[in-house]
Each structure stands twice: as structure tokens, then as C-alpha cells.
Motif scaffolding. Structure first.
Motif, mmCIF file in Angstrom:
data_model
loop_
_atom_site.group_PDB
_atom_site.id
_atom_site.type_symbol
_atom_site.label_atom_id
_atom_site.label_comp_id
_atom_site.label_asym_id
_atom_site.label_seq_id
_atom_site.Cartn_x
_atom_site.Cartn_y
_atom_site.Cartn_z
ATOM 1 N N MET A 1 14.730 81.017 -71.205
ATOM 2 C CA MET A 1 15.679 80.739 -70.151
ATOM 3 C C MET A 1 16.596 81.938 -69.953
ATOM 4 N N GLU A 2 16.735 82.306 -68.726
ATOM 5 C CA GLU A 2 17.612 83.408 -68.344
ATOM 6 C C GLU A 2 19.072 82.956 -68.411
ATOM 7 N N THR A 3 19.919 83.801 -69.002
ATOM 8 C CA THR A 3 21.339 83.497 -69.061
ATOM 9 C C THR A 3 21.939 83.640 -67.669
ATOM 10 N N PRO A 4 22.680 82.652 -67.222
ATOM 11 C CA PRO A 4 23.261 82.761 -65.879
ATOM 12 C C PRO A 4 24.385 83.790 -65.855
ATOM 13 N N HIS A 5 24.566 84.388 -64.706
ATOM 14 C CA HIS A 5 25.699 85.278 -64.494
ATOM 15 C C HIS A 5 26.908 84.393 -64.198
ATOM 16 N N ILE A 6 27.970 84.531 -64.979
ATOM 17 C CA ILE A 6 29.167 83.712 -64.781
ATOM 18 C C ILE A 6 30.305 84.631 -64.374
ATOM 19 N N ARG A 7 31.012 84.192 -63.332
ATOM 20 C CA ARG A 7 32.135 84.986 -62.826
ATOM 21 C C ARG A 7 33.159 84.055 -62.182
ATOM 22 N N PRO A 8 34.403 84.545 -62.068
ATOM 23 C CA PRO A 8 35.400 83.758 -61.343
ATOM 24 C C PRO A 8 35.071 83.736 -59.852
ATOM 25 N N ALA A 9 35.330 82.611 -59.214
ATOM 26 C CA ALA A 9 35.132 82.505 -57.769
ATOM 27 C C ALA A 9 36.217 83.283 -57.044
ATOM 28 N N THR A 10 35.896 83.699 -55.835
ATOM 29 C CA THR A 10 36.854 84.357 -54.956
ATOM 30 C C THR A 10 36.873 83.597 -53.627
ATOM 31 N N ARG A 11 37.795 83.937 -52.784
ATOM 32 C CA ARG A 11 37.919 83.221 -51.503
ATOM 33 C C ARG A 11 36.639 83.215 -50.671
ATOM 34 N N PRO A 12 35.881 84.312 -50.630
ATOM 35 C CA PRO A 12 34.635 84.250 -49.854
ATOM 36 C C PRO A 12 33.618 83.228 -50.388
ATOM 37 N N ASP A 13 33.807 82.718 -51.610
ATOM 38 C CA ASP A 13 32.892 81.731 -52.199
ATOM 39 C C ASP A 13 33.211 80.299 -51.791
ATOM 40 N N ILE A 14 34.340 80.067 -51.156
ATOM 41 C CA ILE A 14 34.815 78.700 -50.929
ATOM 42 C C ILE A 14 33.800 77.831 -50.194
ATOM 43 N N ASP A 15 33.260 78.288 -49.088
ATOM 44 C CA ASP A 15 32.305 77.456 -48.337
ATOM 45 C C ASP A 15 31.066 77.134 -49.163
ATOM 46 N N ALA A 16 30.555 78.122 -49.891
ATOM 47 C CA ALA A 16 29.367 77.901 -50.729
ATOM 48 C C ALA A 16 29.665 76.893 -51.835
ATOM 49 N N VAL A 17 30.842 76.966 -52.425
ATOM 50 C CA VAL A 17 31.215 76.026 -53.480
ATOM 51 C C VAL A 17 31.308 74.605 -52.920
ATOM 52 N N LEU A 18 31.932 74.442 -51.782
ATOM 53 C CA LEU A 18 32.042 73.109 -51.190
ATOM 54 C C LEU A 18 30.668 72.528 -50.859
ATOM 55 N N ARG A 19 29.766 73.363 -50.329
ATOM 56 C CA ARG A 19 28.388 72.898 -50.068
ATOM 57 C C ARG A 19 27.712 72.517 -51.382
ATOM 58 N N PHE A 20 27.888 73.355 -52.385
ATOM 59 C CA PHE A 20 27.287 73.097 -53.700
ATOM 60 C C PHE A 20 27.764 71.759 -54.263
ATOM 61 N N TRP A 21 29.062 71.505 -54.206
ATOM 62 C CA TRP A 21 29.581 70.249 -54.747
ATOM 63 C C TRP A 21 29.030 69.040 -54.015
ATOM 64 N N ARG A 22 28.817 69.146 -52.715
ATOM 65 C CA ARG A 22 28.230 68.011 -51.983
ATOM 66 C C ARG A 22 26.827 67.701 -52.500
ATOM 67 N N GLU A 23 26.106 68.722 -52.949
ATOM 68 C CA GLU A 23 24.739 68.542 -53.455
ATOM 69 C C GLU A 23 24.704 68.181 -54.935
ATOM 70 N N ALA A 24 25.544 68.813 -55.742
ATOM 71 C CA ALA A 24 25.366 68.766 -57.189
ATOM 72 C C ALA A 24 26.418 67.965 -57.950
#
Length: 140
Positions: A1-24
Motif C-alpha cells: 500500500m502506498e503511503t498517502p500524501h498528507i498536507r494541511p488544506a488551503t482555501r483553494p481546497d474548500i470546494d473539493a473537500v465539501l464534495r468529498f464529504w458529501r460522498e465519503a
């Protein structure tokens, strides 16, 4: 298994995070909107941690520290990436963040009826404190 890249979110990530939460993510929160995430990222820029695989969000956790307590919210992993160590990697990053900030104990918000989440939290070494009850009052 590949180790995921982990990083702090930034403002440009907001829409992607909200979409992700609706799915996951299981359930919703009053703060699950662009305004809520913007406020979080402004107040505590390192709190929202993202795990990435193949250029997209594979998992999240909010690791908020108020100077007194370490709070964990929104641990979620995309269905296609579950059982691959992403939640474990996110929690390790959150715990490292808390330790660096002087935190002494992490607490997690876990839905009472989400058996999958309860199993994941127990596997990570967390356990419920049944003598506490969460009290809430909507402010908006």
C-alpha cells in the motif's frame, strides 16, 4: 500500500473537500459549507488535514486545538480507499500536530449509530467516555 500524501488544506481546497464529504462522510454538520471551512482555515490554518491519492482527496480529518483540548472531527476516507491505512495515517498526522502544539489528549466526535466509524476509532486506540454527554445550542 502506498503511503498517502498528507498536507494541511488551503482555501483553494474548500470546494473539493465539501464534495468529498458529501460522498465519503457520514452525517452533516452545521459548519459544512464554504463559510465554515473558510473560518476554520483562517482561525487554525493547519487544522484540516487532507490525504491525497492520485491527485485527489482520499481522506480528511480536522485536528483542532484550542490551546486546552485537542478535538478531532470529520475523519473520512473515500469508499475506494478504505482499509488501506489512510485513516491511520491521518490520525498519526493529527496526533503529531497535537503533540507539537502541547496537546495532551485527543477527543473525537463519533456518531453513536456509525458502527464503521466506532470500529475505526477503537482500532486507533480511542474509546468512548460514557460518563460524558455532549450538550449543544445552535447559535445561528
Amino acid at each position: 500500500m502506498e503511503t498517502p500524501h498528507i498536507r494541511p488544506a488551503t482555501r483553494p481546497d474548500i470546494d473539493a473537500v465539501l464534495r468529498f464529504w458529501r460522498e465519503a462522510a457520514e452525517g452533516t454538520s452545521i459548519s459544512d459549507d464554504a463559510e465554515g471551512l473558510t473560518r476554520l482555515l483562517t482561525r487554525d490554518p493547519g487544522a484540516l488535514l487532507l490525504a491525497e491519492r492520485e491527485g485527489s482527496v482520499a481522506g480528511t480529518v480536522i485536528a483542532g486545538f484550542d490551546g486546552w483540548r485537542c478535538h478531532l472531527y470529520r475523519l473520512a476516507v473515500a469508499p475506494a480507499y478504505r482499509r488501506q491505512g489512510i485513516a491511520r495515517a491521518l490520525l498519526a498526522a493529527a496526533e503529531a500536530r497535537f503533540t507539537a502544539l502541547g496537546g495532551r489528549r485527543g477527543d473525537a466526535m463519533v456518531l453513536r449509530d456509525n458502527a464503521r466509524a466506532q470500529h475505526a476509532w477503537r482500532a486507533a486506540g480511542y474509546g468512548p467516555e460514557e460518563h460524558w454527554r455532549r450538550w449543544v445550542k445552535p447559535l445561528a
